[in-house]
Design a protein around this motif. Structure first.
Motif, PDB file in Angstrom:
ATOM      1  N   TYR A 127     -16.068   5.543  -3.625  1.00  0.00           N
ATOM      2  CA  TYR A 127     -15.248   5.080  -4.791  1.00  0.00           C
ATOM      3  C   TYR A 127     -14.217   4.504  -4.316  1.00  0.00           C
ATOM      4  CZ  TYR A 127     -14.886   9.969  -4.219  1.00  0.00           C
ATOM      5  OH  TYR A 127     -14.762  11.245  -3.506  1.00  0.00           O
ATOM      6  N   PRO A 128     -13.340   3.546  -5.272  1.00  0.00           N
ATOM      7  CA  PRO A 128     -12.242   2.998  -4.760  1.00  0.00           C
ATOM      8  C   PRO A 128     -11.097   3.741  -4.351  1.00  0.00           C
ATOM      9  CG  PRO A 128     -12.581   2.776  -7.332  1.00  0.00           C
ATOM     10  CD  PRO A 128     -13.757   3.329  -6.691  1.00  0.00           C
ATOM     11  N   ALA A 129     -10.200   3.108  -3.839  1.00  0.00           N
ATOM     12  CA  ALA A 129      -9.180   3.924  -3.192  1.00  0.00           C
ATOM     13  C   ALA A 129      -8.243   4.667  -4.000  1.00  0.00           C
ATOM     14  CB  ALA A 129      -8.178   2.902  -2.370  1.00  0.00           C
ATOM     15  N   ILE A 140      -0.336   4.336  -9.416  1.00  0.00           N
ATOM     16  CA  ILE A 140      -1.207   3.576 -10.503  1.00  0.00           C
ATOM     17  C   ILE A 140      -0.607   2.013 -10.355  1.00  0.00           C
ATOM     18  CG2 ILE A 140      -1.362   3.088 -12.816  1.00  0.00           C
ATOM     19  CD1 ILE A 140      -1.553   5.977 -13.212  1.00  0.00           C
ATOM     20  N   PHE A 141       0.717   1.761 -10.159  1.00  0.00           N
ATOM     21  CA  PHE A 141       1.208   0.529 -10.053  1.00  0.00           C
ATOM     22  C   PHE A 141       0.707  -0.133  -8.996  1.00  0.00           C
ATOM     23  CE2 PHE A 141       4.691  -1.341 -12.617  1.00  0.00           C
ATOM     24  CZ  PHE A 141       4.770  -0.566 -13.468  1.00  0.00           C
ATOM     25  N   ALA A 142       0.731   0.697  -7.692  1.00  0.00           N
ATOM     26  CA  ALA A 142       0.183  -0.013  -6.566  1.00  0.00           C
ATOM     27  C   ALA A 142      -1.140  -0.333  -6.502  1.00  0.00           C
ATOM     28  CB  ALA A 142       0.589   0.882  -5.344  1.00  0.00           C
ATOM     29  N   SER A 143      -2.007   0.474  -7.526  1.00  0.00           N
ATOM     30  CA  SER A 143      -3.399  -0.025  -7.472  1.00  0.00           C
ATOM     31  C   SER A 143      -3.493  -1.294  -8.019  1.00  0.00           C
ATOM     32  CB  SER A 143      -4.084   1.106  -8.130  1.00  0.00           C
ATOM     33  OG  SER A 143      -3.840   0.938  -9.503  1.00  0.00           O
ATOM     34  N   ILE A 144      -2.606  -1.713  -8.994  1.00  0.00           N
ATOM     35  CA  ILE A 144      -2.843  -2.895  -9.716  1.00  0.00           C
ATOM     36  C   ILE A 144      -2.108  -4.042  -8.827  1.00  0.00           C
ATOM     37  CG2 ILE A 144      -2.527  -4.121 -11.965  1.00  0.00           C
ATOM     38  CD1 ILE A 144      -1.619  -1.430 -13.119  1.00  0.00           C
ATOM     39  N   LEU A 149       4.060  -1.305  -5.826  1.00  0.00           N
ATOM     40  CA  LEU A 149       4.686  -0.261  -5.305  1.00  0.00           C
ATOM     41  C   LEU A 149       6.094  -0.297  -5.528  1.00  0.00           C
ATOM     42  CD1 LEU A 149       3.875   2.216  -2.969  1.00  0.00           C
ATOM     43  CD2 LEU A 149       4.958   0.714  -1.317  1.00  0.00           C
ATOM     44  N   LEU A 150       6.767  -1.598  -5.014  1.00  0.00           N
ATOM     45  CA  LEU A 150       8.289  -1.324  -5.066  1.00  0.00           C
ATOM     46  C   LEU A 150       8.851  -1.487  -6.607  1.00  0.00           C
ATOM     47  CD1 LEU A 150       9.169  -3.549  -1.786  1.00  0.00           C
ATOM     48  CD2 LEU A 150       8.851  -1.066  -2.253  1.00  0.00           C
ATOM     49  N   ALA A 151       7.893  -2.300  -7.444  1.00  0.00           N
ATOM     50  CA  ALA A 151       8.296  -2.353  -8.678  1.00  0.00           C
ATOM     51  C   ALA A 151       8.213  -1.180  -9.471  1.00  0.00           C
ATOM     52  CB  ALA A 151       7.190  -3.263  -9.640  1.00  0.00           C
ATOM     53  N   GLY A 152       7.432  -0.159  -9.001  1.00  0.00           N
ATOM     54  CA  GLY A 152       7.318   1.293  -9.581  1.00  0.00           C
ATOM     55  C   GLY A 152       8.373   1.836  -9.050  1.00  0.00           C
ATOM     56  N   MET A 153       9.046   1.720  -7.755  1.00  0.00           N
ATOM     57  CA  MET A 153      10.311   2.349  -7.478  1.00  0.00           C
ATOM     58  C   MET A 153      11.323   1.820  -8.308  1.00  0.00           C
ATOM     59  SD  MET A 153      10.070   4.091  -4.490  1.00  0.00           S
ATOM     60  CE  MET A 153      11.835   3.567  -3.384  1.00  0.00           C
ATOM     61  N   LEU A 154      11.399   0.533  -8.417  1.00  0.00           N
ATOM     62  CA  LEU A 154      12.523   0.038  -9.364  1.00  0.00           C
ATOM     63  C   LEU A 154      12.167   0.595 -10.657  1.00  0.00           C
ATOM     64  CD1 LEU A 154      14.876  -2.008  -9.768  1.00  0.00           C
ATOM     65  CD2 LEU A 154      13.253  -3.622 -10.576  1.00  0.00           C
ATOM     66  N   LEU A 155      11.382   0.678 -11.093  1.00  0.00           N
ATOM     67  CA  LEU A 155      11.135   1.443 -12.487  1.00  0.00           C
ATOM     68  C   LEU A 155      11.801   2.743 -12.721  1.00  0.00           C
ATOM     69  CD1 LEU A 155      10.126   0.336 -15.382  1.00  0.00           C
ATOM     70  CD2 LEU A 155       7.906   1.625 -14.807  1.00  0.00           C
ATOM     71  N   ALA A 207      -2.188   0.525  -1.951  1.00  0.00           N
ATOM     72  CA  ALA A 207      -1.720  -0.659  -1.868  1.00  0.00           C
ATOM     73  C   ALA A 207      -2.287  -1.318  -0.393  1.00  0.00           C
ATOM     74  CB  ALA A 207      -0.379  -0.959  -1.689  1.00  0.00           C
ATOM     75  N   LEU A 208      -2.261  -0.705   0.632  1.00  0.00           N
ATOM     76  CA  LEU A 208      -2.783  -1.276   1.853  1.00  0.00           C
ATOM     77  C   LEU A 208      -4.137  -1.473   2.014  1.00  0.00           C
ATOM     78  CD1 LEU A 208      -0.201   0.121   4.512  1.00  0.00           C
ATOM     79  CD2 LEU A 208      -0.264  -2.236   3.089  1.00  0.00           C
ATOM     80  N   VAL A 209      -4.879  -0.142   1.387  1.00  0.00           N
ATOM     81  CA  VAL A 209      -6.270  -0.210   1.320  1.00  0.00           C
ATOM     82  C   VAL A 209      -7.005  -1.243   0.463  1.00  0.00           C
ATOM     83  CG1 VAL A 209      -8.302   1.277   1.292  1.00  0.00           C
ATOM     84  CG2 VAL A 209      -6.305   1.948   2.577  1.00  0.00           C
ATOM     85  N   ALA A 210      -6.466  -0.965  -0.795  1.00  0.00           N
ATOM     86  CA  ALA A 210      -7.054  -1.814  -1.737  1.00  0.00           C
ATOM     87  C   ALA A 210      -6.717  -3.457  -1.992  1.00  0.00           C
ATOM     88  CB  ALA A 210      -7.092  -1.113  -3.293  1.00  0.00           C
TER      89      ALA A 210
END
Lengths: 346, 361, 442
Positions: C314-316, C399-403, C409-415, C288-291
């Motif tokens: 290549y991407p993060a 994967i969530f964080a990359s989008i 990131l936090l939405a993934g946590m919630l999920l 999340a932070l890098v990309a």
């Protein structure tokens, strides 16, 4: 639960509306709103307490299908509009604040997807999730909330008593009731699944007061009224001005916003769940989860169709009518039914 | 159910992979400028960015320049011409050309606040020379540590109390507020220290109206209870180190006449003395010097109608809000300022020093 | 030679470990048969002879003796065959009668050893073994209580696998217990070999990513769970206790910690919670932070990350996924390897590969640090299966964080939280702190 869904709602729209509606002594409208809020929650819970183990759908259904239609359709309308405006508004906020290039529909997807997922699992899951989320995110939230006082100049509190009543006639003030009205209805839905302590609910409502108060006052205290009035999201901007040299991260606003967004997702799932459970009552053939999927897809489509922020605000305003209906009619009607049924029993 | 869910997840993945990720741009493909200089030539803004770039394991500064009708447009053109995208999120220092500052920076600052591209915590400074020249000299000498310019103002690094610290949001506040103006530091390049601090500019409603010296800025910082710590003050007979400061003020508003009583408490440590003088004498001397300096500055400020001390704040509960709007033009002029500076010499270091009691003996 | 023994012999034509011997009891010839791989023949014979002496009365005949040691059967050899497969000894008289007896078995179980998967610091070192009876015995030893009840089931059609269900009467939730017993009895004909079969028998979805069983090989752990009112299941030949229902808090607690002072116990548990959060968040946070949101980082940090990522092609997201994959491979390989080579692979995988991959500019060196932290943090979690699940969830977050960056990131946590809270075992939500059941009216 009651607490966190509220907190999520408070911090974006509420300060804007309040600051817009009054030019000074903002605590007056806040307190009036708060008292109003407490009173109708009390009435509502009092009414519900006459029907132990029943939710409001059951209560209205007892009085006949026609009557229940009259009462419940505005609720559906309200929830539905609230859902649309929340999804749209908050994905707009995400867009403004940190994902500036991601298209709106893409930010709406996780919102609705997660909310629907949670809602589809039922009320218990919503509650459990809310509990854990509170454990994980509330400390973060409170920490940042306290940090937001960094740039506060308390002298902006003044003048205290030069009371300005012009907010009564201001549209924005009525819009601000969104933050009050959204959540409390769910108390009527959870009856068969959960019991709650009325005192605790009232207590948590009172606990919200400092958040209501400071969500408005933090931006005012940092910027002054005249400046705050120019912001779209005053609290967010006030947070932006916080600068802490010992923190690893630069923009703590983002973490604050996101933890609020997480609360909002839970709120959304609650809304979706309520709408679908009402709908299922009317059309019992369809499965609960299908109603949910249908609803969220519908909301998604509508949200994508809305052209701009202005329309969202307009929707918000239309919703105000429903909102006051919900605030005023539902608690009172439940109370009246309750009192009457009690008499009958005697 | 399971199948449906799997399908849904699969669908999401397909959507994601097909459309790509919008905001995803790796950090090494972004240019992260730390300082931004803005000047205005005619109708066009000229924007200069100082970008630290890693070159063979070392940080090198790179200066890029473009002009355009608006700042965002300029950045956009720059982005187009560079190999990476420019990301203004990390801009820490914004240098504004003196000319532009005099014309007013309201639009520029509002633009920053609106788009949130630039952090509202970025520091605003004014540059009293050609901005390009400034950047070139500064970055040529500072190529080892790229973020030097920003550290000059960092509170836990190179900042000293005679530099005014003003952030974008404070400037924005001063544009709209009735009672609050800001002082913005002025810098030029040159000297063996690369950056020279020239004092502060007084910004009123986003326009530069007056300048004050570093010493006066120190007083302002002391008055606002920003720390004045670690600052050496010199009088004729001694030099002292200020170790803490505290301000008390009391406001009065009688017959439309505002007046303010102020006491600034300074705790100092004695560093050097010339000849042997009693502590009392040093105290008195210091306090007079400071008071005179303050009075001089205050008259200057009153003339320019700029309230950088935020004095109007003290009258918020005394003057009705409607009239508070005229604070600067009406009441501020009439404000009677009664400032006294009290100095405590906390200790005298390792040497004993004469106090009046001792000399009497 | 009797009719029975002939039939049996014919049946066991293809089984070379089948033995058939003649011996004398009461001066009559009897045949004993069974598998010499399962029966300790000399000892069994000794015992048999000794036993005849001990119960000897003057007018005792062989028939009487056989009656005293078991049910005498005739004709039908199905029972005999079945018993032989179960490792029993058949004593067959000339008259065609036979008796099934328990012989002295060959020692096929290992002795009780310290646990091999769950290390215990300063605590009881015994662990479960493959033998079901021994395991139950270990628990009885740990908890001497009249309330400890054992239900045994024999599962399957073709083979008979023993399943034992333990609970403490009075502590256990009756509804959960009866529901479980019903489930098992309903599916008693299903084959049982492993945990998947067990969860199939208990009616769980096979697609769960979080195991509904809390597994442990420590008797002390199992007893603690029993006392909390849970149910412990044993499958014969598996040295693990399956504890139901499993709760999230099990991930952070070990019974043995109660041997430490209270504050230390709390600190250790907090550490595990942090470990969980680190595992979940850190790789995602990097992406999340890098990309997506480099604005969140401080400028110094941002610059040093940018510097370390210079030249990474290549991407993060890809970078992280590649490195995570390699790490998973190393982990998996070190499980497979014999203990003597294990350290070598750690060395090669960890140090050499890590150093080389950074030097080759295939990944940034910050990432190596992050992944090392993640992997280490992952193993603070109690229970192998739990830490596997967590390892899986972190990919979702990455994967969530990359989008969506930090939001994703936090939405993934919630999920994940929502997923966990939707898990229910016999009405007990996974996120419950106690064993209270959710009352559901659907």
């Amino acid at each position: 639960m009651y607490f966190i869904t509220h907190v999520g709602l408070i911090f974006f729209m509420y300060p804007t509306d309040i600051i817009e509606s009054a030019s000074r002594t903002h605590w007056v409208p806040i307190f009036i709103g708060m008292v109003f809020h407490l009173v109708f929650i009390w009435i509502y819970m009092k009414g519900l307490s006459y029907f132990p183990g029943k939710n409001i759908i059951d209560i209205y259904m007892e009085k006949g299908k026609g009557l229940s239609l009259i009462f419940l359709i505005p609720i559906i309308g309200y929830f539905f509009l609230a859902n649309i405006t929340t999804v749209r508004a908050y994905s707009e906020i995400i867009n403004i604040v940190f994902l500036s290039e991601t298209p709106l529909w893409a930010t709406m997807i996780p919102f609705l997807f997660i909310a629907t997922y949670i809602a589809a699992k039922g009320l218990n899951v919503i509650f459990h999730t809310a509990f854990i989320v509170a454990c994980v995110f509330l400390p973060l939230f409170l920490f940042i909330f306290i940090l937001s006082f960094q740039n506060v100049d308390w002298r902006y509190f003044f003048p205290l008593f030069d009371i300005d009543y012009s907010f009564i006639s201001n549209r924005s003030y009525y819009k601000s009731f969104f933050s009050f009205a959204g959540v409390f209805l769910f108390l009527g839905f959870i009856q068969p699944y959960h019991t709650y302590d009325r005192k605790k609910v009232l207590l948590s409502a009172i606990l919200l007061l400092p958040f209501f108060l400071f969500s408005v006052y933090v931006p005012i205290l940092t910027f002054g009224q005249a400046t705050s009035a120019t912001f779209q999201f005053p609290f967010v901007t006030a947070l932006d001005s916080v600068y802490i040299s010992w923190l690893v991260f630069d923009r703590i606003t983002m973490f604050f916003l996101i933890s609020l967004l997480i609360f909002i997702m839970i709120f959304l799932s609650l809304l979706l769940w309520m709408v679908s459970s009402i709908l299922v009552h009317f059309v019992p053939i369809v499965k609960h989860s299908y109603v949910l999927y249908f609803l969220s897809i519908l909301i998604f489509i509508i949200c994508v169709m809305l052209p701009d922020w202005k329309v969202v605000e307009k929707l918000f305003w239309w919703n105000t009518y429903f909102r006051f209906y919900v605030i005023l009619v539902i608690p009172f009607s439940v109370l009246i039914f309750g009192v009457r049924s009690k008499r009958k029993v005697r | 159910m399971v199948k449906l869910r799997l399908k849904l997840i699969f669908l999401v993945f397909v959507i994601v992979t097909l459309t790509g990720c919008w905001d995803t741009k790796d950090i090494d493909h972004r240019l992260l400028p730390v300082a931004m200089g803005i000047s205005k030539e005619g109708e066009e803004y000229q924007v200069i960015l100082q970008v630290p770039e890693p070159v063979e394991g070392q940080m090198k500064n790179r200066i890029i320049k473009e002009s355009g009708q608006t700042i965002t447009k300029t950045i956009d053109t720059l982005s187009g011409n560079m190999e990476s995208q420019i990301d203004l999120l990390h801009v820490k220092v914004i240098l504004i050309d003196k000319q532009l500052a005099k014309e007013g920076v309201k639009d520029v600052i509002s633009g920053f606040m609106r788009s949130r591209d630039v952090s509202s915590n970025a520091l605003v400074t004014i540059c009293d020379e050609d901005i390009e020249k400034f950047f070139n000299t500064v970055s040529n000498d500072l190529d080892v540590n790229a973020i030097n310019l920003f550290e000059f103002f960092e509170k836990n690094a190179g900042w000293t109390p005679q530099i005014a610290l003003t952030r974008v949001w404070q400037v924005y506040r001063s544009v709209h507020s009735y009672t609050h103006d800001v002082a913005v530091p002025i810098v030029v390049s040159g000297g063996s220290t690369n950056i020279r601090h020239m004092g502060s500019a007084v910004m009123k409603n986003g326009k530069m109206v007056e300048t004050i010296t570093p010493d006066e800025t120190l007083l302002i910082n002391a008055f606002k209870e920003e720390s004045a710590q670690g600052r050496v003050e010199v009088s004729d007979h001694a030099s002292v180190l200020i170790i803490s400061n505290k301000t008390n003020s009391k406001s009065n508003f009688i017959d439309d006449e505002p007046s303010l009583e102020n006491v600034i408490n300074l705790k100092v440590v004695l560093l050097e003395t010339k000849d042997d003088h009693t502590i009392e004498l040093i105290k008195e001397e210091l306090s007079t010097i400071l008071q005179e300096r303050f009075d001089g500055m205050f008259t200057k400020l009153q003339e320019s109608e700029a309230d950088i001390l935020g004095l109007g704040q003290h009258f918020r509960n005394k003057i009705p809000r409607r009239e508070l709007k005229d604070w600067r033009s009406k009441y501020y002029q009439e404000l009677k300022m009664d400032l006294s500076i009290e100095i405590d010499i906390q200790n005298t270091g390792f040497l004993k020093s004469n106090s009046s009691d001792l000399s009497a003996n | 030679m009797g009719e029975v023994s002939k039939k049996v012999k014919k049946r066991f034509k293809n089984y070379d470990d089948f033995f058939q011997q003649e011996t004398y009891l009461y001066k009559e010839i009897v045949e004993i048969m069974g598998f010499n791989t399962l029966i300790n023949i000399p000892k069994t014979k000794d015992i048999l002879q000794e036993y005849t002496k001990s119960v000897h009365t003057p007018d005792m005949t062989l028939d009487d003796f056989l009656k005293t040691i078991g049910e005498v059967k005739e004709g039908n050899i199905d029972d005999a065959i079945q018993s032989i497969f179960e490792g029993k000894l058949i004593i067959c008289s000339n008259k065609g009668q036979y008796v099934v007896v328990d012989p002295i078995p060959k020692e096929l179980n290992r002795s009780i050893e310290p646990p091999s998967n769950e290390n215990v610091l300063q605590g009881s070192q015994s662990s479960f073994i493959e033998d079901l009876e021994t395991n139950i015995g270990l628990i009885r030893k740990e908890k001497t209580s009249e309330k400890l009840c054992v239900n045994s089931y024999s599962m399957g059609k073709r083979q008979n696998k023993k399943l034992a269900l333990l609970y403490i009467e009075g502590n256990v939730n009756k509804d959960i217990l009866s529901e479980m017993q019903n489930q098992i009895e309903k599916n008693i004909k299903k084959e049982l070999q492993n945990q998947q079969d067990l969860s199939n028998i208990l009616g769980f979805s096979p697609w769960l990513t979080m195991s509904k069983f809390h597994t442990s090989e420590l008797p002390s752990e199992a007893v603690k769970m029993l006392l909390q009112g849970r149910v412990v299941l044993f499958i014969d030949r598996l040295p693990i206790a399956f504890i139901l229902p499993s709760l999230i808090w099990d991930m952070f607690t070990i019974e043995n910690e109660h041997n430490y002072p209270y504050p230390l116990m709390i600190l250790i548990r907090v550490l595990r919670v942090l470990g969980l959060l680190t595992t979940l968040i850190v790789p995602g946070l990097y992406v999340a932070l890098v990309a997506v949101n480099p604005g969140v980082l401080r400028i110094e940090m941002a610059l040093s990350i940018a510097q370390s990522r210079q030249g990474v092609p290549y991407p993060a997201l890809v970078e992280v996924l590649i490195m995570l994959l390699i790490l998973e491979l190393i982990l998996e390989a070190s499980v497979r390897l014999p203990k003597s080579i294990g350290p070598t692979i750690t060395m090669v995988g960890g140090i050499i590969l890590g150093q080389a991959i950074v030097d080759a500019k295939l990944v940034s060196n910050l990432l190596i640090i992050i992944l090392a932290a993640t992997t280490i943090a992952n193993f603070t979690i109690v229970g192998v299966q739990n830490s596997l699940s967590i390892r899986l969830y972190k990919y979702l977050i990455v994967i969530f964080a990359s989008i969506y960056g930090v939001f994703g990131l936090l939405a993934g946590m919630l999920l994940i939280i929502a997923y966990l809270s939707s898990l229910k075992t016999f009405g007990v939500s996974y996120l419950n702190v106690n064993l209270e059941r959710d009352v559901i009216k659907r």
